[in-house]
Design an enzyme around this catalytic site. Structure first.
Site, PDB file in Angstrom:
ATOM      1  N   HIS A  78       0.832  -1.214   0.000  1.00  0.00           N
ATOM      2  CA  HIS A  78       0.000   0.000   0.000  1.00  0.00           C
ATOM      3  C   HIS A  78       0.866   1.263   0.000  1.00  0.00           C
ATOM      4  CE1 HIS A  78      -3.369  -2.562   2.068  1.00  0.00           C
ATOM      5  NE2 HIS A  78      -3.102  -2.934   0.839  1.00  0.00           N
ATOM      6  N   HIS A 237      -9.160  -1.993  -5.214  1.00  0.00           N
ATOM      7  CA  HIS A 237      -8.082  -2.294  -4.267  1.00  0.00           C
ATOM      8  C   HIS A 237      -7.074  -3.265  -4.874  1.00  0.00           C
ATOM      9  CE1 HIS A 237      -5.913  -2.421  -0.540  1.00  0.00           C
ATOM     10  NE2 HIS A 237      -5.783  -3.720  -0.742  1.00  0.00           N
ATOM     11  N   ASP A 241      -3.140  -2.667  -5.075  1.00  0.00           N
ATOM     12  CA  ASP A 241      -2.131  -3.665  -4.695  1.00  0.00           C
ATOM     13  C   ASP A 241      -1.149  -3.913  -5.833  1.00  0.00           C
ATOM     14  OD1 ASP A 241      -2.848  -4.236  -2.085  1.00  0.00           O
ATOM     15  OD2 ASP A 241      -3.990  -6.038  -2.578  1.00  0.00           O
ATOM     16  N   HIS A 264      -0.449 -11.260  -4.918  1.00  0.00           N
ATOM     17  CA  HIS A 264       0.940 -10.851  -4.695  1.00  0.00           C
ATOM     18  C   HIS A 264       1.944 -11.858  -5.257  1.00  0.00           C
ATOM     19  CE1 HIS A 264      -0.606  -7.607  -2.315  1.00  0.00           C
ATOM     20  NE2 HIS A 264      -1.185  -8.428  -1.469  1.00  0.00           N
TER      21      HIS A 264
END
EC number: 3.5.1.108
Length: 303
Positions: A78, A237, A241, A264
């Site tokens: 973030h 979001h 990310d 991720h």
């Protein structure tokens, strides 16, 4: 010339770690040309530095974790997203613990901190990584791809079989030449399912998580009293990310990222594959800012 940027002043904040629940002191400091973004574990003696680079990513289970030997910094994405969105090339991020504070679960508070510190242009050209050809990684039905694009664009699609998601937009494409990162992406919060949060807490994770710093979803809907900040906050979001994860290339991108159910781990695999394939990208600078496919806001004065 499009110049590199750092912070004008030092700025500090306090928060809690999402997974540890511990209080964390955060200090953002200016850094010299070509430093990049460097995380500093100031609580250790001697202090340990971890450059924000794709090759330093260790764990990617619930967030992106940077490692240097047995020292780690969790949940960097973030803050890195805010750095990328505001075009910060060089900064030191000092921490008093092993996790970046979660703040409100978005990049918004970090944007505010950086803007409050002020931005300063440096006497060196900003380096961009330009995507020259498609690069893709897949894991089952999940996919992450870079394609050439004259600008910076992030497209993402999520696919959750849940009433809250079925009723909402699960895909978004943001072209940052025409869309403001600060207004349209930075305030999108992380989200989680109540059932998952209960499971994580039993395993000493998400100890700092609450409706104060995440969108919490149960079988009936969104538990946060204030609802959502954007109609498509969930997928926004994921874009936030991805922008943070992509900044681990160490430079701003000229190209498009496309993610389908990516996270991720897959994002990092894509970066590593790109770095290996040296014919798929080039480093460019712009002597004449008017010829660049990406523009940045003028440095804002410290508030």
């Amino acid at each position: 010339m499009i110049k590199q940027r750092t912070l004008k002043n030092i700025i500090r904040a306090t928060g809690v770690g999402l997974h540890s629940g511990e209080k964390v002191y955060l200090t953002l400091k200016p850094a010299p040309v070509d430093t990049g973004i460097v995380f500093v574990r100031a609580d250790l003696d001697p202090v340990v530095q971890i450059p924000a680079r794709a090759e330093n990513v260790g764990e990617t289970t619930m967030s992106t974790t940077l490692v240097n030997g047995d020292v780690k910094v969790d949940t960097v994405e973030h803050l890195l997203s805010a750095m990328a969105g505001l075009g910060i090339d060089n900064a030191y991020v000092e921490l008093s613990a092993s996790e970046v504070p979660i703040m409100d679960g978005s990049a918004g508070p970090f944007v505010f901190l950086i803007q409050s510190a002020g931005l300063e242009e440096q006497d060196a050209a900003k380096k961009f990584i330009r995507i020259l050809r498609e690069v893709t990684v897949e894991d089952g039905d999940k996919r992450a791809t870079f394609v050439p694009f004259e600008g910076f664009k992030v497209s993402f699609e999520i696919d959750f079989d849940h009433p809250v998601f079925r009723d909402r937009t699960q895909s978004a494409s943001v072209d940052f030449s025409s869309t403001s990162f600060v207004k349209e992406v930075s305030r999108a919060r992380t989200f989680g399912f109540m059932s998952d949060i209960e499971y994580l807490r039993k395993h000493n994770l998400a100890l700092g998580g609450s409706v104060e710093n995440a969108i919490v979803v149960d079988a009936d809907g969104v538990l946060n009293e204030d609802g959502l900040r954007y109609e498509d906050e969930f997928v926004k979001h994921k874009i936030l990310d991805a922008i943070g994860d992509l900044y681990l290339l160490g430079n701003s991108l000229i190209g498009e990222f496309k993610g389908f159910k990516s996270g991720h781990a897959l994002n990092n695999q894509l970066l590593r594959k790109l770095i290996e394939q040296t014919d798929a990208w080039e480093v460019v600078t712009f002597e004449d800012a008017s010829t660049a496919p990406i523009s940045y806001m003028r440095p804002v004065a410290a508030v």
